[in-house]
Motif scaffolding. Structure first.
Motif, PDB file in Angstrom:
ATOM      1  N   GLN A   1       0.830  -1.205   0.000  1.00 57.97           N
ATOM      2  CA  GLN A   1       0.000   0.000   0.000  1.00 57.97           C
ATOM      3  C   GLN A   1       0.866   1.258   0.000  1.00 57.97           C
ATOM      4  O   GLN A   1       0.591   2.208  -0.723  1.00 57.97           O
ATOM      5  N   VAL A   2       1.897   1.260   0.834  1.00 61.97           N
ATOM      6  CA  VAL A   2       2.779   2.428   0.897  1.00 61.97           C
ATOM      7  C   VAL A   2       3.546   2.583  -0.413  1.00 61.97           C
ATOM      8  O   VAL A   2       3.721   3.699  -0.928  1.00 61.97           O
ATOM      9  N   SER A   3       4.007   1.486  -0.983  1.00 65.50           N
ATOM     10  CA  SER A   3       4.779   1.537  -2.230  1.00 65.50           C
ATOM     11  C   SER A   3       3.986   2.162  -3.372  1.00 65.50           C
ATOM     12  O   SER A   3       4.556   2.775  -4.280  1.00 65.50           O
ATOM     13  N   SER A   4       2.667   2.015  -3.339  1.00 62.15           N
ATOM     14  CA  SER A   4       1.832   2.528  -4.422  1.00 62.15           C
ATOM     15  C   SER A   4       1.506   4.009  -4.301  1.00 62.15           C
ATOM     16  O   SER A   4       0.924   4.605  -5.215  1.00 62.15           O
ATOM     17  N   VAL A   5       1.900   4.621  -3.186  1.00 59.17           N
ATOM     18  CA  VAL A   5       1.623   6.051  -2.984  1.00 59.17           C
ATOM     19  C   VAL A   5       2.552   6.888  -3.853  1.00 59.17           C
ATOM     20  O   VAL A   5       3.752   6.622  -3.939  1.00 59.17           O
TER      21      VAL A   5
END
Length: 372
Positions: free
Chosen positions: A76-80
């Motif tokens: 989830q964080v990587s996709s920000v």
């Protein structure tokens, strides 16, 4: 000229005064240095991880007490937008079994693929060794405590085998529980309260052209049920927890403040005492018609000269103590700002001592020099 002659008239007294001021300054510097070293030790791993943002469970008080969050938070964080890289870290407490059977509390740090958070310096082995099954890295400071003197030696963590694969240098702990570095996969076996799909932290770097605060706000908006902190904010939170919410931190602060006050009081009293030793000389100068401003300059020059020399000697002693404690669990440390502030405060105390001395001098009756 007059001030220096008065000071050097009794050379033994002069050197004893400088020594007294030096010891007082060293006492103050050492207590403040202990506080700085304690703070640096508290936040060392957070700062040494070299990331920009930490995604953590809500209300996590400190790095040492990580709480499980789902591993998919990494994706989830990587996709920000603005995030260039993200990976996981696990931190938890376990029992290390010394080869002779003694149980020892340790703090497990489980590293992900890029090994962000690994020890900065290794004196044996390579960081990548922890990717092998059951392999760990410990610091040289705690080899004797843990009972592992050389590479390849074995111990147990929570009933599972642990093989020493590397020895770090400079990884300290203030909790008395040594850090043990390994891979996340190994850490899961050593920390039974973590599930296979759980981690403690998501550590993140942002794109070079991105503003860290803006990326942080995007993560907060897109990833639910977590706290999002910059490295500086997480380090500050950890330090505040240990300093202000535990008895250990309050004790360190009180000790540092008392050490500073005692050192400054000794320094001021020493400077005032040497002025009183020369009170007859000042009475003579008053009787000879010296202007009050001239006497002020003489006393101030004496205080700053003695104080300056004492501070220089005390600083040298403090630097020697820093070197001597460099490899201890909590060393004496300082920063340029802390050092300059302590020196400035000490010089102000010297000026304050001279002010009290001048008041005593101006109360003298100049005629008294001719009595007796």
């Amino acid at each position: 000229m007059v001030s220096s002659k008065m000071l050097l008239h009794n050379r033994l007294r002069f050197f004893m005064t400088v020594a007294g001021i030096a010891i007082a300054f060293f006492l103050a510097a050492a207590q403040i240095g202990l506080l700085v070293g304690w703070i640096n030790t508290n936040s060392a791993i957070i700062n040494n991880t070299k990331v920009d943002i930490w995604v953590i469970a809500q209300q996590t008080a400190t790095f040492d007490y990580g709480t499980a969050i789902p591993r998919h938070r990494v994706q989830q964080v990587s996709s920000v937008s603005g995030v260039s890289w993200a990976e996981a870290m696990i931190v938890g407490w376990a029992t290390w079994r010394h080869p002779q059977g003694k149980p020892i509390n340790v703090e497990i740090v489980g590293l992900d693929t890029a090994l962000a958070g690994k020890p900065a310096r290794l004196i044996a082995g390579k960081p990548e060794i922890v990717k092998q099954p059951e392999v760990v890295i410990v610091d040289e400071l705690f080899q004797d405590v843990l009972g592992v003197g050389k590479i390849g030696q074995e111990a147990e963590i929570q009933g599972n085998r642990a093989i020493l694969g590397g020895i770090s240098q400079g990884v300290r702990t203030f909790t008395a529980a040594p850090f043990v570095f390994t891979s996340i996969k190994n850490a899961i076996h050593y920390l039974p309260y973590y599930q296979e799909d759980e981690i403690s932290y998501v550590i993140t770097r942002v794109d070079d052209k991105q503003d860290i605060q803006q990326v942080k706000n995007r993560i907060k908006a897109e990833v639910p049920n977590v706290d999002v902190l910059t490295t500086e904010e997480f380090a500050e939170r950890s330090v505040k927890y240990w300093m202000l919410e535990t008895g250990v931190g309050i004790t360190v602060i009180i000790t540092a403040v008392l050490g500073l006050l005692v050192g400054i009081v000794i320094m001021s009293q020493t400077l005032f005492a040497i002025t009183q030793d020369h009170i007859a000389n000042y009475a003579t100068l008053l009787a000879l018609g010296f202007h009050q401003n001239t006497l002020r300059q003489i006393v101030l020059a004496q205080s700053l000269s003695l104080g300056g020399l004492g501070i220089i000697v005390g600083s040298i002693l403090f630097l020697l103590a820093c070197n001597a404690t460099a490899r201890s669990p909590i060393p004496l440390e300082t920063t340029p700002m802390v050092s300059l502030s302590l020196i400035a405060f000490s010089l102000l105390c010297c000026i304050g001592a001279s002010w009290f001395s001048i008041r005593a001098i101006f109360k003298l009756d100049p005629v008294s020099v001719f009595h007796g």
